[in-house]
Structure formats: C-alpha cells, structure tokens
Design a protein around this motif. Structure first.
Motif, mmCIF file in Angstrom:
data_model
loop_
_atom_site.group_PDB
_atom_site.id
_atom_site.type_symbol
_atom_site.label_atom_id
_atom_site.label_comp_id
_atom_site.label_asym_id
_atom_site.label_seq_id
_atom_site.Cartn_x
_atom_site.Cartn_y
_atom_site.Cartn_z
ATOM 1 N N MET A 44 0.836 -1.196 0.000
ATOM 2 C CA MET A 44 0.000 0.000 0.000
ATOM 3 C C MET A 44 0.870 1.244 0.000
ATOM 4 N N ARG A 45 0.276 2.300 -0.528
ATOM 5 C CA ARG A 45 0.955 3.588 -0.580
ATOM 6 C C ARG A 45 -0.083 4.665 -0.304
ATOM 7 N N VAL A 46 0.310 5.650 0.481
ATOM 8 C CA VAL A 46 -0.565 6.778 0.748
ATOM 9 C C VAL A 46 0.135 8.027 0.224
ATOM 10 N N LYS A 105 1.098 4.612 -10.922
ATOM 11 C CA LYS A 105 1.453 3.682 -11.989
ATOM 12 C C LYS A 105 0.181 3.062 -12.552
ATOM 13 N N PRO A 106 0.217 2.633 -13.815
ATOM 14 C CA PRO A 106 -0.994 2.047 -14.415
ATOM 15 C C PRO A 106 -1.529 0.836 -13.651
ATOM 16 N N GLU A 107 -0.657 0.083 -12.996
ATOM 17 C CA GLU A 107 -1.086 -1.126 -12.294
ATOM 18 C C GLU A 107 -1.537 -0.867 -10.853
ATOM 19 N N ASP A 108 -1.565 0.389 -10.424
ATOM 20 C CA ASP A 108 -2.051 0.732 -9.083
ATOM 21 C C ASP A 108 -3.576 0.675 -9.033
ATOM 22 N N VAL A 125 -13.920 -0.907 4.624
ATOM 23 C CA VAL A 125 -12.513 -0.625 4.333
ATOM 24 C C VAL A 125 -11.745 -1.948 4.263
ATOM 25 N N ALA A 126 -12.037 -2.854 5.190
ATOM 26 C CA ALA A 126 -11.404 -4.177 5.161
ATOM 27 C C ALA A 126 -11.740 -4.903 3.859
ATOM 28 N N ASP A 127 -13.014 -4.816 3.448
ATOM 29 C CA ASP A 127 -13.426 -5.441 2.191
ATOM 30 C C ASP A 127 -12.724 -4.794 0.995
ATOM 31 N N LEU A 128 -12.588 -3.477 1.020
ATOM 32 C CA LEU A 128 -11.908 -2.765 -0.062
ATOM 33 C C LEU A 128 -10.474 -3.240 -0.198
ATOM 34 N N VAL A 129 -9.777 -3.367 0.922
ATOM 35 C CA VAL A 129 -8.387 -3.840 0.893
ATOM 36 C C VAL A 129 -8.332 -5.256 0.317
ATOM 37 N N GLY A 130 -9.250 -6.122 0.749
ATOM 38 C CA GLY A 130 -9.289 -7.494 0.234
ATOM 39 C C GLY A 130 -9.660 -7.547 -1.236
ATOM 40 N N ASP A 131 -10.664 -6.754 -1.633
ATOM 41 C CA ASP A 131 -11.100 -6.727 -3.023
ATOM 42 C C ASP A 131 -9.997 -6.220 -3.950
ATOM 43 N N ALA A 132 -9.278 -5.198 -3.527
ATOM 44 C CA ALA A 132 -8.211 -4.634 -4.358
ATOM 45 C C ALA A 132 -7.148 -5.679 -4.650
ATOM 46 N N GLY A 133 -6.911 -6.557 -3.688
ATOM 47 C CA GLY A 133 -5.929 -7.630 -3.896
ATOM 48 C C GLY A 133 -6.372 -8.647 -4.920
ATOM 49 N N ASN A 134 -7.665 -8.674 -5.226
ATOM 50 C CA ASN A 134 -8.203 -9.630 -6.200
ATOM 51 C C ASN A 134 -8.378 -9.030 -7.589
ATOM 52 N N SER A 137 -4.165 -5.829 -9.507
ATOM 53 C CA SER A 137 -3.343 -4.642 -9.300
ATOM 54 C C SER A 137 -2.130 -5.015 -8.457
ATOM 55 N N SER A 138 -1.050 -4.269 -8.630
ATOM 56 C CA SER A 138 0.160 -4.597 -7.885
ATOM 57 C C SER A 138 0.307 -3.794 -6.601
ATOM 58 N N ARG A 139 -0.474 -2.701 -6.469
ATOM 59 C CA ARG A 139 -0.355 -1.867 -5.281
ATOM 60 C C ARG A 139 -1.666 -1.116 -5.065
ATOM 61 N N LEU A 140 -2.007 -0.932 -3.810
ATOM 62 C CA LEU A 140 -3.187 -0.165 -3.424
ATOM 63 C C LEU A 140 -2.700 1.223 -3.026
ATOM 64 N N THR A 141 -3.161 2.254 -3.738
ATOM 65 C CA THR A 141 -2.707 3.619 -3.498
ATOM 66 C C THR A 141 -3.878 4.501 -3.092
ATOM 67 N N PHE A 142 -3.721 5.170 -1.958
ATOM 68 C CA PHE A 142 -4.717 6.112 -1.458
ATOM 69 C C PHE A 142 -4.215 7.521 -1.719
#
Length: 193
Positions: A44-46, A105-108, A125-134, A137-142
C-alpha cells in the motif's frame, strides 16, 4: 441487483446486496467478508498533498506504519502543496494534480479520499483492501488532496472514491484517520472480527 457504495473503474461490484447511501448501522455481529481468511498482502501507498507535517502527526503516522508493517508493505509519500507558489487556486490544484499523477502507476488500484465520496464503514474498508488484492493490481494507493482538494486527473484515475467523514478534514487528520482504518481493516480481515 443493488448498486455498490462506490463506483469502480474496473467494473467490479464492491458490496453486492448493500444499497447506495449511508452505511447500515453497525451491529456487533457485522464482519468483513474476509474475516479469518487469508488475504493477499498487497503493498500500500498513501499519497498526501501538504506542507511539512507537524511532529505529533508524523509520530502517529510512523506508529501506524509500524503496526501495518506486520500485514503489508506500506509507503507514505508527502507531495509538496502549491509547487508553483501561486496565489491562483486553479493553478495550484492543477500543479498538485500533475505531481500526484506522476506518482501513480498504471497497475495501481487507486482510492481517492474526497468529501463527496461514498461513506464506508470499517468493515467496508477491510473489504476494499481485500477486493483490491483480487483485481490483479500490484499496489493499493490512497490519494489525499491538499487544502483545495484533488485535481480532475486524479479523480478520473480513481478506481474508488470514499470519504472518511461527512466533515471536511485537514490532510494531516485525514491521513491519521486513514492509517487507523487501514490497520483496523487488516485486523478485521485477519482476526475474524
């Protein structure tokens, strides 16, 4: 079919069965759909637009980065507000927008924090983090904007748009609230709460 609480560029319905608008009242048996499941530890990146943080805010951010480090890699990047030192708000927001776009990045999987975004609960928020991993994408950016908000390019790039409060929050306060919710979200997902 119910409308998801936020729109996703990738077309994935985030929370089927939940209606648009304010989240349902929290109940003691409410859980993340990833409770007690193995969730991909997505980096993750903020990204935050602002001036130098206060010492107190930075200490709290560092504390949450340490706590989150048990679950995933997390990076915190501060983008200088008003890089062109202009008094024109439009020019300021456009310059901050460009600086933030250069960090993406395009893959974020990009989540924008905006006062006009969808209200989310801690479980969502927990679901969002889990869903983003599916999503592949290579990174979750806020992305947290500066005093005048985020620019158009970042808003259009967003995969999801959420808000942490119905009140407008200073970027330092928004960052602390986000970090706490990310920690809580990993805790919900990992511990079956």
């Amino acid at each position: 079919m119910a409308v998801s609480p936020w729109s996703c560029r990738c077309g994935v319905s985030r929370f089927p069965g939940k209606s648009r608008g304010a989240p349902a009242p929290s109940s003691p048996d409410k859980r993340s759909k990833y409770s007690a499941q193995s969730v991909r530890a997505m980096p993750m990146r903020v990204l935050t637009v602002g001036k130098k943080r206060s010492r107190g805010a930075q200490l709290i951010v560092e504390e949450y980065k340490e706590k989150l480090g048990y679950y995933c890699d997390i990076e915190d990047t501060l983008i200088k507000s008003n890089p062109k030192l202009t008094s024109d708000v439009k020019v300021q927001v456009e310059a901050e927008d460009m600086a933030m776009m250069l960090q993406l990045k395009p893959e974020d999987f990009v989540v924008v924090l905006d006062e006009n975004g969808k209200d989310v609960t801690s479980e969502q928020v927990a679901d969002l983090v889990g869903d983003a991993g599916n999503t592949g994408s290579s990174r979750l950016t806020f992305c947290i904007g500066g005093p005048y908000g985020l620019g158009l390019q970042v808003r259009e790039r967003a995969d999801a748009t959420i808000r942490l409060s119905s009140m407008v929050l200073n970027h330092q306060v928004a960052l602390i609230v986000l970090m706490e919710q990310l920690y809580r979200g990993h805790f919900f997902a990992g511990h079956g709460l």
